[in-house]
Motif scaffolding. Structure first.
Motif, PDB file in Angstrom:
ATOM      1  N   LEU A 159       6.457   8.883  -7.134  1.00  0.00           N
ATOM      2  CA  LEU A 159       6.990   9.878  -6.208  1.00  0.00           C
ATOM      3  C   LEU A 159       6.977   9.368  -4.776  1.00  0.00           C
ATOM      4  CD1 LEU A 159       8.034  12.785  -5.906  1.00  0.00           C
ATOM      5  CD2 LEU A 159       5.653  13.529  -5.640  1.00  0.00           C
ATOM      6  N   CYS A 160       5.874   8.710  -4.393  1.00  0.00           N
ATOM      7  CA  CYS A 160       5.756   8.180  -3.039  1.00  0.00           C
ATOM      8  C   CYS A 160       6.845   7.137  -2.768  1.00  0.00           C
ATOM      9  CB  CYS A 160       4.377   7.562  -2.840  1.00  0.00           C
ATOM     10  SG  CYS A 160       4.040   7.022  -1.150  1.00  0.00           S
ATOM     11  N   ALA A 161       7.020   6.195  -3.684  1.00  0.00           N
ATOM     12  CA  ALA A 161       8.042   5.156  -3.509  1.00  0.00           C
ATOM     13  C   ALA A 161       9.443   5.759  -3.458  1.00  0.00           C
ATOM     14  CB  ALA A 161       7.942   4.141  -4.644  1.00  0.00           C
ATOM     15  N   ASP A 182      12.945   6.998   4.231  1.00  0.00           N
ATOM     16  CA  ASP A 182      12.440   5.939   5.111  1.00  0.00           C
ATOM     17  C   ASP A 182      11.236   6.419   5.920  1.00  0.00           C
ATOM     18  OD1 ASP A 182      12.611   3.259   5.811  1.00  0.00           O
ATOM     19  OD2 ASP A 182      13.597   3.727   7.722  1.00  0.00           O
ATOM     20  N   SER A 183      10.493   7.384   5.369  1.00  0.00           N
ATOM     21  CA  SER A 183       9.314   7.918   6.045  1.00  0.00           C
ATOM     22  C   SER A 183       8.095   7.741   5.142  1.00  0.00           C
ATOM     23  CB  SER A 183       9.502   9.402   6.370  1.00  0.00           C
ATOM     24  OG  SER A 183       8.287   9.966   6.845  1.00  0.00           O
ATOM     25  N   VAL A 184       7.193   6.866   5.564  1.00  0.00           N
ATOM     26  CA  VAL A 184       5.969   6.636   4.797  1.00  0.00           C
ATOM     27  C   VAL A 184       5.083   7.878   4.834  1.00  0.00           C
ATOM     28  CG1 VAL A 184       3.853   5.256   4.658  1.00  0.00           C
ATOM     29  CG2 VAL A 184       6.034   4.156   5.183  1.00  0.00           C
ATOM     30  N   LEU A 185       5.011   8.523   5.997  1.00  0.00           N
ATOM     31  CA  LEU A 185       4.165   9.712   6.147  1.00  0.00           C
ATOM     32  C   LEU A 185       4.616  10.814   5.190  1.00  0.00           C
ATOM     33  CD1 LEU A 185       1.849  11.018   7.722  1.00  0.00           C
ATOM     34  CD2 LEU A 185       3.534  11.844   9.383  1.00  0.00           C
ATOM     35  N   VAL A 188       9.896   1.753  -9.454  1.00  0.00           N
ATOM     36  CA  VAL A 188      10.585   2.109  -8.208  1.00  0.00           C
ATOM     37  C   VAL A 188      10.015   1.241  -7.095  1.00  0.00           C
ATOM     38  CG1 VAL A 188      11.153   3.954  -6.585  1.00  0.00           C
ATOM     39  CG2 VAL A 188      10.857   4.475  -9.018  1.00  0.00           C
ATOM     40  N   GLY A 189      10.763   0.241  -6.684  1.00  0.00           N
ATOM     41  CA  GLY A 189      10.294  -0.672  -5.645  1.00  0.00           C
ATOM     42  C   GLY A 189      10.295  -0.028  -4.275  1.00  0.00           C
ATOM     43  N   ALA A 190       9.371  -0.451  -3.431  1.00  0.00           N
ATOM     44  CA  ALA A 190       9.301   0.030  -2.044  1.00  0.00           C
ATOM     45  C   ALA A 190       8.883  -1.137  -1.171  1.00  0.00           C
ATOM     46  CB  ALA A 190       8.309   1.179  -1.906  1.00  0.00           C
ATOM     47  N   SER A 191       9.705  -1.481  -0.209  1.00  0.00           N
ATOM     48  CA  SER A 191       9.436  -2.664   0.611  1.00  0.00           C
ATOM     49  C   SER A 191       9.178  -2.320   2.075  1.00  0.00           C
ATOM     50  CB  SER A 191      10.605  -3.647   0.512  1.00  0.00           C
ATOM     51  OG  SER A 191      11.823  -3.019   0.898  1.00  0.00           O
ATOM     52  N   THR A 192       9.017  -1.026   2.383  1.00  0.00           N
ATOM     53  CA  THR A 192       8.726  -0.637   3.764  1.00  0.00           C
ATOM     54  C   THR A 192       7.396  -1.238   4.196  1.00  0.00           C
ATOM     55  OG1 THR A 192       9.897   1.442   3.393  1.00  0.00           O
ATOM     56  CG2 THR A 192       8.476   1.314   5.338  1.00  0.00           C
ATOM     57  N   GLU A 193       7.378  -1.924   5.314  1.00  0.00           N
ATOM     58  CA  GLU A 193       6.189  -2.660   5.739  1.00  0.00           C
ATOM     59  C   GLU A 193       4.985  -1.744   5.939  1.00  0.00           C
ATOM     60  OE1 GLU A 193       4.790  -5.792   9.237  1.00  0.00           O
ATOM     61  OE2 GLU A 193       6.902  -5.223   9.035  1.00  0.00           O
ATOM     62  N   ALA A 194       5.219  -0.577   6.540  1.00  0.00           N
ATOM     63  CA  ALA A 194       4.111   0.354   6.791  1.00  0.00           C
ATOM     64  C   ALA A 194       3.487   0.829   5.486  1.00  0.00           C
ATOM     65  CB  ALA A 194       4.602   1.544   7.617  1.00  0.00           C
ATOM     66  N   PHE A 195       4.310   0.989   4.449  1.00  0.00           N
ATOM     67  CA  PHE A 195       3.782   1.409   3.151  1.00  0.00           C
ATOM     68  C   PHE A 195       2.966   0.292   2.511  1.00  0.00           C
ATOM     69  CE2 PHE A 195       4.608   1.720  -1.546  1.00  0.00           C
ATOM     70  CZ  PHE A 195       3.738   2.775  -1.775  1.00  0.00           C
ATOM     71  N   LEU A 196       3.464  -0.913   2.565  1.00  0.00           N
ATOM     72  CA  LEU A 196       2.743  -2.041   1.979  1.00  0.00           C
ATOM     73  C   LEU A 196       1.424  -2.307   2.696  1.00  0.00           C
ATOM     74  CD1 LEU A 196       5.697  -4.535   1.317  1.00  0.00           C
ATOM     75  CD2 LEU A 196       4.713  -2.814  -0.205  1.00  0.00           C
ATOM     76  N   ASP A 197       1.365  -1.963   3.977  1.00  0.00           N
ATOM     77  CA  ASP A 197       0.132  -2.155   4.742  1.00  0.00           C
ATOM     78  C   ASP A 197      -1.027  -1.317   4.194  1.00  0.00           C
ATOM     79  OD1 ASP A 197       1.267  -3.993   6.419  1.00  0.00           O
ATOM     80  OD2 ASP A 197       1.673  -2.577   8.047  1.00  0.00           O
ATOM     81  N   LEU A 198      -0.714  -0.186   3.548  1.00  0.00           N
ATOM     82  CA  LEU A 198      -1.773   0.678   3.007  1.00  0.00           C
ATOM     83  C   LEU A 198      -2.664  -0.075   2.027  1.00  0.00           C
ATOM     84  CD1 LEU A 198       0.209   3.984   2.278  1.00  0.00           C
ATOM     85  CD2 LEU A 198      -1.509   3.629   4.060  1.00  0.00           C
ATOM     86  N   GLY A 199      -2.052  -0.943   1.235  1.00  0.00           N
ATOM     87  CA  GLY A 199      -2.820  -1.653   0.220  1.00  0.00           C
ATOM     88  C   GLY A 199      -3.122  -3.093   0.525  1.00  0.00           C
ATOM     89  N   HIS A 200      -2.595  -3.614   1.649  1.00  0.00           N
ATOM     90  CA  HIS A 200      -2.751  -5.039   1.924  1.00  0.00           C
ATOM     91  C   HIS A 200      -3.408  -5.363   3.265  1.00  0.00           C
ATOM     92  CE1 HIS A 200       0.441  -4.998  -1.187  1.00  0.00           C
ATOM     93  NE2 HIS A 200      -0.121  -6.130  -1.567  1.00  0.00           N
ATOM     94  N   THR A 201      -3.695  -4.355   4.070  1.00  0.00           N
ATOM     95  CA  THR A 201      -4.337  -4.614   5.356  1.00  0.00           C
ATOM     96  C   THR A 201      -5.742  -5.174   5.151  1.00  0.00           C
ATOM     97  OG1 THR A 201      -3.091  -2.827   6.415  1.00  0.00           O
ATOM     98  CG2 THR A 201      -5.101  -3.567   7.528  1.00  0.00           C
ATOM     99  N   ILE A 202      -6.075  -6.196   5.895  1.00  0.00           N
ATOM    100  CA  ILE A 202      -7.404  -6.812   5.817  1.00  0.00           C
ATOM    101  C   ILE A 202      -8.198  -6.439   7.067  1.00  0.00           C
ATOM    102  CG2 ILE A 202      -8.694  -8.964   5.594  1.00  0.00           C
ATOM    103  CD1 ILE A 202      -6.965  -8.338   3.175  1.00  0.00           C
ATOM    104  N   ILE A 203      -9.357  -5.837   6.879  1.00  0.00           N
ATOM    105  CA  ILE A 203     -10.233  -5.444   7.985  1.00  0.00           C
ATOM    106  C   ILE A 203     -11.577  -6.143   7.791  1.00  0.00           C
ATOM    107  CG2 ILE A 203     -11.305  -3.522   9.222  1.00  0.00           C
ATOM    108  CD1 ILE A 203      -9.153  -1.703   7.992  1.00  0.00           C
ATOM    109  N   PHE A 204     -11.944  -7.007   8.732  1.00  0.00           N
ATOM    110  CA  PHE A 204     -13.177  -7.800   8.609  1.00  0.00           C
ATOM    111  C   PHE A 204     -13.210  -8.546   7.273  1.00  0.00           C
ATOM    112  CE2 PHE A 204     -14.587  -4.212  11.394  1.00  0.00           C
ATOM    113  CZ  PHE A 204     -14.653  -4.943  12.571  1.00  0.00           C
ATOM    114  N   GLU A 205     -12.072  -9.133   6.905  1.00  0.00           N
ATOM    115  CA  GLU A 205     -11.915  -9.952   5.705  1.00  0.00           C
ATOM    116  C   GLU A 205     -12.033  -9.162   4.399  1.00  0.00           C
ATOM    117  OE1 GLU A 205     -14.430 -13.354   5.846  1.00  0.00           O
ATOM    118  OE2 GLU A 205     -13.574 -14.113   7.712  1.00  0.00           O
ATOM    119  N   ILE A 206     -11.989  -7.835   4.487  1.00  0.00           N
ATOM    120  CA  ILE A 206     -12.071  -6.983   3.300  1.00  0.00           C
ATOM    121  C   ILE A 206     -10.814  -6.127   3.215  1.00  0.00           C
ATOM    122  CG2 ILE A 206     -13.348  -5.106   2.180  1.00  0.00           C
ATOM    123  CD1 ILE A 206     -15.879  -6.188   3.485  1.00  0.00           C
TER     124      ILE A 206
END
Length: 315
Positions: free
Chosen positions: A79-81, A88-91, A143-161
């Protein structure tokens, strides 16, 4: 007296001690197990299970359980994708998915608490319904989703984690406080211990049970959104068998299937044990069929221990 204290210490800390011995043994015997890369991979692999285990703990502690969480994870991701691709709204995509999870949880709670339908039948039915909605929404395909802000939810690295690990850690803290420091947590344990006594004591049993399932649905949807972000698509067949892994981790962590007993630290250790065993078997290239046997044996052992504890308390 000393023997009694020793037995109580072993009972209280047996699970963490088992995990420490297991972790130390695998670190010494399995190549690459204790490497930085594998430790981060291990934490990431249990992040979704850990998130949902935090709320499944409340379901089990109140004498209920939820078999629809795997389908909710898949549907929320799809549904999110879909919403993101169309608006075009991640929010908006995340918000709609969380609302859908809340609606699924609310339906479960109302049917179980108000209509008095068994939790097994109710959540088994919604498991099938919601999985069907996932396939209908996606047309049976990813259902593919390539919006950068959406991909950041699962791929952002904070203090190497990775961010999913931080979100899971936050869930453990928040729901640990809810369990131990709030009326909501005390009422949940009271309902699990004796629903009728809790009702006579002034606890709104039905409302609390509905709230437990509603929160369960929201967190399962959150896990689905993050999973979709990690794999860059919503998959209608994702998280099949997910509910069994979550329940296994909770029961292994000392949450009683008879209700009334739960601890967040126990659930954390249960999640880590399940993840550690899975990770080690993968590193050792153990065939997936044997992995099923091991996970099933761990669950059976945890249930037997739970039954023995309950018999001991009743005696």
């Amino acid at each position: 007296m000393k023997n009694t204290k020793l037995l109580r210490f072993i009972e209280d800390f047996s699970l963490p001690l088992i995990f420490l011995v297991l972790f130390a043994g695998l670190s010494l015997s399995v190549e690459y197990f204790f490497s930085d890369k594998n430790m981060i991979g291990l934490a990431l692999s249990v992040s979704q299970i850990g998130m949902v285990a935090c709320t499944m703990m409340f379901c089990l502690a109140s004498r209920d359980f939820d078999l629809s969480i795997g389908s909710t994870v898949a549907f929320a991701g799809v549904l999110c994708a879909t919403v993101i691709n169309r608006t075009d709204s991640v929010l908006l995509g995340v918000g709609v998915s969380l609302l859908a999870g809340a609606a699924i949880g609310c339906v479960n709670g109302v049917v179980i608490a108000k209509l008095r339908v068994n939790a097994l039948i109710t959540t088994l039915a919604t498991m099938e319904i919601v999985r069907g909605l996932a396939f209908i929404t996606s047309g049976g395909q990813a259902v593919g989703a390539s919006t950068e802000a959406f991909l950041d939810l699962g791929h952002t690295i904070i203090f190497e984690i990775p961010s999913p690990v931080w979100i899971t850690a936050l869930c453990f803290v928040v729901f640990g406080v809810l369990l131990n420091k709030t009326v909501y947590g005390r009422n949940t344990l009271a309902i699990g211990g004796n629903p009728e006594a809790a009702r006579l004591a002034g606890v709104s049993v039905d409302r609390t049970r509905i709230l437990i399932f509603l929160i369960q649905g929201v967190v399962a949807a959150l896990a689905g959104v993050i999973l979709a972000s990690r794999i860059t698509s919503g998959q209608p067949n994702a998280a099949i068998g997910f509910e069994l892994n979550v329940i296994s981790a909770c029961v292994l962590g000392g949450v009683s299937l008879m209700g009334g007993r739960a601890s967040m630290s126990g659930v954390l250790v249960g999640v880590l044990i399940m993840g550690t065993v899975q990770n080690a078997m993968s590193l050792l290239n153990i065939d997936v069929f044997y992995q099923y046997l091991v996970r099933g044996s761990i669950l059976l052992a945890a249930v037997l221990v739970d039954q023995l504890k309950n018999r001991g308390e009743q005696a």
